[in-house]
Every structure is written in C-alpha cells, then in structure tokens.
Design an enzyme around this catalytic site. Structure first.
Site, PDB file in Angstrom:
ATOM      1  N   LYS A 204       0.826  -1.212   0.000  1.00  0.00           N
ATOM      2  CA  LYS A 204       0.000   0.000   0.000  1.00  0.00           C
ATOM      3  C   LYS A 204       0.858   1.259   0.000  1.00  0.00           C
ATOM      4  CE  LYS A 204      -4.313  -1.624   2.117  1.00  0.00           C
ATOM      5  NZ  LYS A 204      -5.220  -1.524   3.262  1.00  0.00           N
TER       6      LYS A 204
ATOM      7  N   LYS B 270      -5.317 -10.945  -7.361  1.00  0.00           N
ATOM      8  CA  LYS B 270      -6.581 -11.021  -6.622  1.00  0.00           C
ATOM      9  C   LYS B 270      -7.501  -9.847  -6.954  1.00  0.00           C
ATOM     10  CE  LYS B 270      -5.471  -8.373  -2.530  1.00  0.00           C
ATOM     11  NZ  LYS B 270      -5.800  -8.060  -1.163  1.00  0.00           N
TER      12      LYS B 270
ATOM     13  N   LYS C  90     -10.319  -3.809  -4.360  1.00  0.00           N
ATOM     14  CA  LYS C  90     -10.885  -2.495  -4.700  1.00  0.00           C
ATOM     15  C   LYS C  90      -9.781  -1.484  -4.976  1.00  0.00           C
ATOM     16  CE  LYS C  90     -11.384  -1.080   0.057  1.00  0.00           C
ATOM     17  NZ  LYS C  90     -11.604  -2.296   0.829  1.00  0.00           N
TER      18      LYS C  90
HETATM   19  P1  ADP Z   1      -9.734  -4.971  -0.567  1.00  0.00           P
HETATM   20  O1  ADP Z   1      -8.605  -5.983  -0.545  1.00  0.00           O
HETATM   21  O2  ADP Z   1     -10.558  -5.033  -1.817  1.00  0.00           O
HETATM   22  O3  ADP Z   1      -9.241  -3.592  -0.226  1.00  0.00           O
HETATM   23  P2  ADP Z   1     -10.495  -5.284   2.209  1.00  0.00           P
HETATM   24  O4  ADP Z   1      -9.061  -5.116   2.497  1.00  0.00           O
HETATM   25  O5  ADP Z   1     -11.452  -4.283   2.767  1.00  0.00           O
HETATM   26  O6  ADP Z   1     -10.729  -5.389   0.624  1.00  0.00           O
HETATM   27  O7  ADP Z   1     -10.914  -6.749   2.653  1.00  0.00           O
HETATM   28  C1  ADP Z   1     -12.026  -7.087   3.455  1.00  0.00           C
HETATM   29  C2  ADP Z   1     -12.068  -8.593   3.646  1.00  0.00           C
HETATM   30  O8  ADP Z   1     -12.222  -9.240   2.378  1.00  0.00           O
HETATM   31  C3  ADP Z   1     -10.770  -9.174   4.247  1.00  0.00           C
HETATM   32  O9  ADP Z   1     -11.105 -10.243   5.107  1.00  0.00           O
HETATM   33  C4  ADP Z   1     -10.025  -9.660   3.057  1.00  0.00           C
HETATM   34  O10 ADP Z   1      -9.119 -10.694   3.366  1.00  0.00           O
HETATM   35  C5  ADP Z   1     -11.159 -10.151   2.163  1.00  0.00           C
HETATM   36  N1  ADP Z   1     -10.792 -10.091   0.746  1.00  0.00           N
HETATM   37  C6  ADP Z   1     -10.449  -8.968   0.066  1.00  0.00           C
HETATM   38  N2  ADP Z   1     -10.192  -9.253  -1.222  1.00  0.00           N
HETATM   39  C7  ADP Z   1     -10.388 -10.591  -1.360  1.00  0.00           C
HETATM   40  C8  ADP Z   1     -10.291 -11.498  -2.468  1.00  0.00           C
HETATM   41  N3  ADP Z   1      -9.944 -11.076  -3.680  1.00  0.00           N
HETATM   42  N4  ADP Z   1     -10.566 -12.805  -2.247  1.00  0.00           N
HETATM   43  C9  ADP Z   1     -10.924 -13.258  -1.019  1.00  0.00           C
HETATM   44  N5  ADP Z   1     -11.033 -12.452   0.059  1.00  0.00           N
HETATM   45  C10 ADP Z   1     -10.775 -11.134  -0.098  1.00  0.00           C
HETATM   46 NA    NA Z   2      -7.433  -6.684   1.589  1.00  0.00          NA
END
Ligand code: ADP
Ligand code: NA
Length: 328
Positions: free
Chosen positions: A114, A195, A198
C-alpha cells in the site's frame, strides 16, 4: 457452556463490497453467527489510514453496515457495530504499539504494497495491523474469518497476544485465522493472475455486490479466460476458468466436480452465460435489501448504537484488566 467467539472487521473504503470480500470473508461472517458468539465491525478508524473525505466516509460506513445486514447479519444473532463508537480500540492499540517491534511491523507486506501505491504514507498506515490486533484481542476472539491476504496480519496478532501473556500473565486469547481454502483468494476477472481488490482492480476486474445486473452480466461474459477449451479446475494453468468455477460453485452450492461434469463438451461461453445469471441473481436481492436499510437511516443508526453498547461492555472489561496488568 460458552460458544467460541468470533470477531472480524471490514473497511468502509468503497461504495460497495465486492465478490472477493463476500466469498473470502463475509460469507463466513454470516455462517458463524449460528456457531459462535459473533462480533462484527465496520472499521472506520482503519479507513482513515489512506486519504479520505469526511462526508464520504460517513456515508460509506452506513452503506457498509446496511450491506452487512442485507447479506444476512442479524442483530439478534450477532453484535454489529462501528469501530469508532468504541473508544477502547485505539486505547488498546496504543498499548500494543508499545509492545510491537518496529522491524516486526515493517515486515508486513500489505504495508509495503500500500505504501508503494500511495503518495501520502502515514504512521497510521504503518501501525494499521496493530489496531487490527486491538480489534481482535479486545473481544478475546477465538476465530477471525478473513481472506488469505490477512494471514500475515493474523500471525502478528497471535505473536502480540502471546508476548503480552508471557510478559504480564495470561490475558489474551490467541486467535486463529479462519480462512476458507477454496475461496480465500478470488481473482480479478480481467487479470486472473492477481486477486480481486478495490484498490488494485480496474472496473472490469471487480464485481461489486451493489452493481447493476446488466453490468454484472457483461463483466462475467467478458472475463479473461485461458487458452484451451476444456472446463476443468486447474488454478495453476487455467486461473481464469478456475476462478469462475470457484465463484459458480460457491454461489450455486454445486461442487466443482459436478460443474466440470455438467460442462463437459461445452465451451467457455456456455459457462459464462450461466454464471452471469447466477451472480446477477445473487447480487440483485442484496442491492435491494441494502437500499431498504438505507431508506431508514434512523433505524440503522439505532441498530449500530445498540451494537456499540454491547461491544463496549466486552471491550471495556478487557481494557480494564489490561490497564491493571500494565500498571495504570
Ligand atoms: P480490498 O482488498 O478489496 O481492499 P479489504 O481489504 O477491505 O478489501 O478486505 C475485506 C475482507 O475481504 C478481508 O477479510 C479480506 O481478506 C477479504 N478479501 C479482500 N479481497 C479478497 C479477495 N480477492 N478474495 C478473497 N477475500 C478477499
Ligand atoms: Na485486503
């Protein structure tokens, strides 16, 4: 006999959760309401580790809570709250920061990732995983349902809990990450080698739960797939098709083996056409229910306030014991 306890949180940093969030983590949140004493929070304190707009954050926190309710969290069966309404979180975080090695925190790959993408890198972004540790340890949670990308942070939480217990005497429960192997990482639809995220995925690669059904169908139909023609699960060599099979299997509750058999002799296009309907049908009622929770913001705020009160009773008791051990 007390049920094992679960805690997890999610950031309100987008206008919608995406399919990766749901399949990797939120699905378990819903299931674990019935097997665990469940605490779930919208982690708005975490959301300000990157630049934010106050009005947008306030709106997104409500949208996040409404979506969690729409997905099936039930305030009668779990405690749902907003992190900033329970001041014990940053209070415990400070104490844990004073027990975290600088080098130890510096090894977190999510920070490296990040901080390389943001121009403004704050101390808060660096200490983010310590605040996450406070979230979990305050509730003495046994299990933390998250996606695979959170595994390293959960290891840090365990280390901090053990260190505190060794130094001051038994205090914290050492939590286990609850990561579902099959859905721990959902891949980007347009770039299946990475993966769905967002912060990193372009609009074509990510499916938001609140998205228009027709846009969802279009994205699934244009998902990048692999060379070859057989529909077989092989994440190494066929990451695109394997990702679609994982999504299909989980949402439609059909095994991957059954899907492989059903699509034997058919093409990628057939699979995508059917999956487009499965995903659109899954998301439409969630969007509908989310809108109806947002139609009554006063009621939503009431649910969250009641959740915060319940959470604070637990968090306050833990923090009092921690203060005592620390010498305050
Ligand atoms: P992002 O990675 O999109 O910023 P967050 O960090 O807010 O999303 O993640 C919220 C939850 O969703 C966490 O438990 C994270 O491990 C899970 N998560 C995020 N992206 C994925 C993905 N591509 N596949 C499975 N779980 C995910
Ligand atoms: Na994440």
């Amino acid at each position: 006999q007390r049920r094992p306890r679960v805690l997890s949180g999610i950031q309100p940093t987008a206008d919608s959760f995406h399919l990766g969030n749901y399949l990797g983590a939120l699905r378990s949140w819903v299931d674990m309401q019935d097997t665990h004493d469940a605490y779930y929070c919208v982690v708005d304190l975490h959301a300000i580790t990157i630049s934010h707009e106050p009005k947008v954050l306030r709106r997104r926190s409500r949208v996040a809570a409404a979506q969690l309710l729409a997905l099936g969290l039930d305030p009668q069966r779990c405690t749902l709250f907003v992190q900033s309404q329970v001041p014990e979180h940053p209070m415990l975080s400070w104490i844990l920061e004073c027990h975290t090695g600088f080098g130890e925190a510096g090894r977190m790959t999510q920070f490296k990732d990040k901080s390389s993408k943001n121009e403004r890198v704050t101390v808060g972004l660096f200490t983010y995983p310590v605040l996450q540790a406070a979230d979990i340890l305050l509730y003495r949670a046994d299990a933390v349902p998250v996606g695979e990308d959170q595994r390293q942070h959960l290891e840090l939480v365990r280390d901090l809990a053990q260190r505190f217990n060794t130094t001051y005497g038994k205090m914290f429960v050492v939590p286990e990450a609850h990561i579902v192997k099959e859905t721990g990482t959902i891949q980007d639809l347009a770039e299946p080698s990475r993966k769905m995220s967002k912060s990193a995925s372009g609009p074509a690669g990510i499916i938001d739960l609140l998205e228009e059904p027709n846009r969802i169908r279009k994205k699934i139909k244009s998902a990048v797939t692999d060379t070859g023609r057989e529909i077989t699960y092989d994440p190494e060599n066929k990451p695109g098709i394997s990702n679609l099979l994982t999504i299909y299997s989980t949402l439609a509750k059909v095994s991957i083996a059954d899907l492989e058999r059903d699509y034997d002799g058919k093409g990628y296009g057939d699979l995508k056409k059917d999956l487009a309907e499965v995903v659109a049908d899954f998301c439409a009622p969630i969007a509908e229910r989310t809108r109806s929770y947002l139609d009554d913001v006063a009621e939503l705020d009431k649910i969250l306030l009641a959740g915060a009160e319940k959470a604070q009773a637990v968090a306050g008791a833990t923090l009092a014991r921690v203060y005592d051990k620390i010498g305050f």
